[in-house]
Scaffold this active site. Structure first.
Site, PDB file in Angstrom:
ATOM      1  N   LYS A   3       0.713  -1.223   0.067  1.00 13.18           N
ATOM      2  CA  LYS A   3       0.036   0.011   0.088  1.00 13.18           C
ATOM      3  C   LYS A   3       1.089   1.560   0.218  1.00 13.18           C
ATOM      4  CE  LYS A   3      -3.932  -1.892   0.509  1.00 13.18           C
ATOM      5  NZ  LYS A   3      -5.143  -1.762  -0.427  1.00 13.18           N
ATOM      6  N   ASP A   8      -0.457  -0.128  -4.491  1.00 13.23           N
ATOM      7  CA  ASP A   8      -1.922   0.003  -4.530  1.00 13.23           C
ATOM      8  C   ASP A   8      -1.990   1.498  -3.638  1.00 13.23           C
ATOM      9  OD1 ASP A   8      -4.564   0.593  -4.386  1.00 13.23           O
ATOM     10  OD2 ASP A   8      -4.919  -1.473  -3.346  1.00 13.23           O
ATOM     11  N   LYS A  37     -13.493  -7.373  -7.089  1.00 15.19           N
ATOM     12  CA  LYS A  37     -13.602  -8.076  -5.814  1.00 15.19           C
ATOM     13  C   LYS A  37     -15.207  -8.676  -5.774  1.00 15.19           C
ATOM     14  CE  LYS A  37     -11.185  -4.645  -2.691  1.00 15.19           C
ATOM     15  NZ  LYS A  37      -9.949  -4.560  -3.627  1.00 15.19           N
TER      16      LYS A  37
END
Ligand code: MG
Length: 334
Positions: A137, A166, A244
């Site tokens: 991240k 990300d 997702k």
């Protein structure tokens, strides 16, 4: 078909808080739904709305569940409002009478590294365990500091390993361009959601960045449902679609459209319990194309490990998805 309907709202403490550009999550809230058909078949599904993905909230899901009452039919499922995509998906999963066959014996998994410097302590152990795709991240701290950390992180990777970054939509154009310039020389598989989907002109900016730099970009928060996937397919998005499955109503039709377009897809966790995760992983196992490392390297996630999916390993085997944990999760939530 009419079903008896019941639901359980839950708030499960996480083992360790999850920190992203959207904030800090210390517990996972969601709703488990249960459908019992007239012939006695029982199915379960999990609504797992995520901050930053559309406007769905657990409160709105629960309000709709209360409205449904204790009986539902197919029309009531269709009538779930468009913005409650995860709840609609949960009902679809619970009502499903068959499951797509697995097309893969096993699939690789990406290991999720903690944000910031903590990633450096974790990465070598995970590489030793066999992971070759890592997700980190960014957009959490100063960009120049994060790039310096990334250089240290890359130096600890074995040959052939790749990192996914990300940003969770944390960057603006200038920061994204600086990152993309640097990433051209690094083993970065792709950068996920550099720009927030609700930034003015975000779609054009994302398409422009994808065209101007060699490092692929991936859409995640930009895909809050099947409608968004369709819109980006029509726009000719050249990068990766992070799907997702728990958030996508009409998942089957959505995946069919992606397959017809030969889209590059990465299946990813929405931090569900093993109930929602199994439905998502089964979709990944049923995908006919190349399956890139799954974004399901999130476990152990819950303080109560009985809600976790398969133990974190570089691969998930199809057999691990054969047992439906619905009944067990439902009971544990009572
Ligand atoms: Mg993401």
């Amino acid at each position: 078909m009419t079903y008896r309907f019941a639901y359980r709202r839950f708030a499960l403490p996480l083992r360790v808080a999850v920190r992203t550009a959207h904030g800090v999550m210390t517990q996972r809230e969601g709703i488990c739904v249960r459908l019992e058909s007239e012939d006695g078949r029982v199915g379960y599904g999990e609504a797992a709305p995520l901050a930053g993905f559309g406007r769905e909230t657990v409160e709105a899901d629960e309000a709709w569940c209360r409205r449904i009452g204790d009986r539902v039919d197919a029309e009531a499922i269709v009538a779930v409002p468009p913005e409650l995509g995860s709840l609609a998906r949960a009902l679809e999963v619970a009502a499903a009478t068959d499951e797509a066959p697995a097309r893969h014996a096993y699939l690789p998994v990406a290991a999720l590294l903690p944000a910031g410097r903590a990633a450096l302590e974790k990465v070598e152990g995970l590489a030793e365990a066999g992971f070759r795709t890592f997700k980190w991240k960014v957009g959490v701290a100063d960009a120049a500091d994060e790039r310096a950390l990334l250089v240290d992180l890359l130096a600890r990777l074995p040959a052939g390993a790749k990192v996914r970054l990300d940003a969770n939509g944390a960057w603006d154009r200038r920061i994204a361009e600086r990152w993309l310039e640097r990433c051209a020389d690094w083993p970065v598989e792709y950068i996920e959601q550099p720009i927030a989907p609700d930034m003015r002109g975000a779609d054009d900016l994302l398409l422009g960045l994808a065209a101007d730099y060699p490092t692929p970009l991936a859409l995640d928060e930009s895909l809050a449902g099947a409608g968004d996937v369709q819109r980006w397919l029509e726009a000719g998005w050249p990068g990766i679609y992070v799907v997702k499955p728990s958030l996508v109503r009409g998942l089957g039709a959505c995946l069919d459209a992606l397959e017809r377009a030969s889209a590059k897809v990465v299946f990813s966790s929405a931090l569900e319990t093993r109930l929602g995760a199994r439905a998502g992983l089964r979709a990944a196992f049923g995908w006919p194309g190349e399956v890139r490392a799954l974004g399901f390297g999130v476990w152990p996630l819950f303080a109560d490990g009985s809600f976790d999916g398969p133990a974190l390993a570089p691969f998930i085997r199809a057999e691990e998805m054969s047992v439906d944990p619905g009944e067990a999760v439902w009971t544990a939530l009572s």
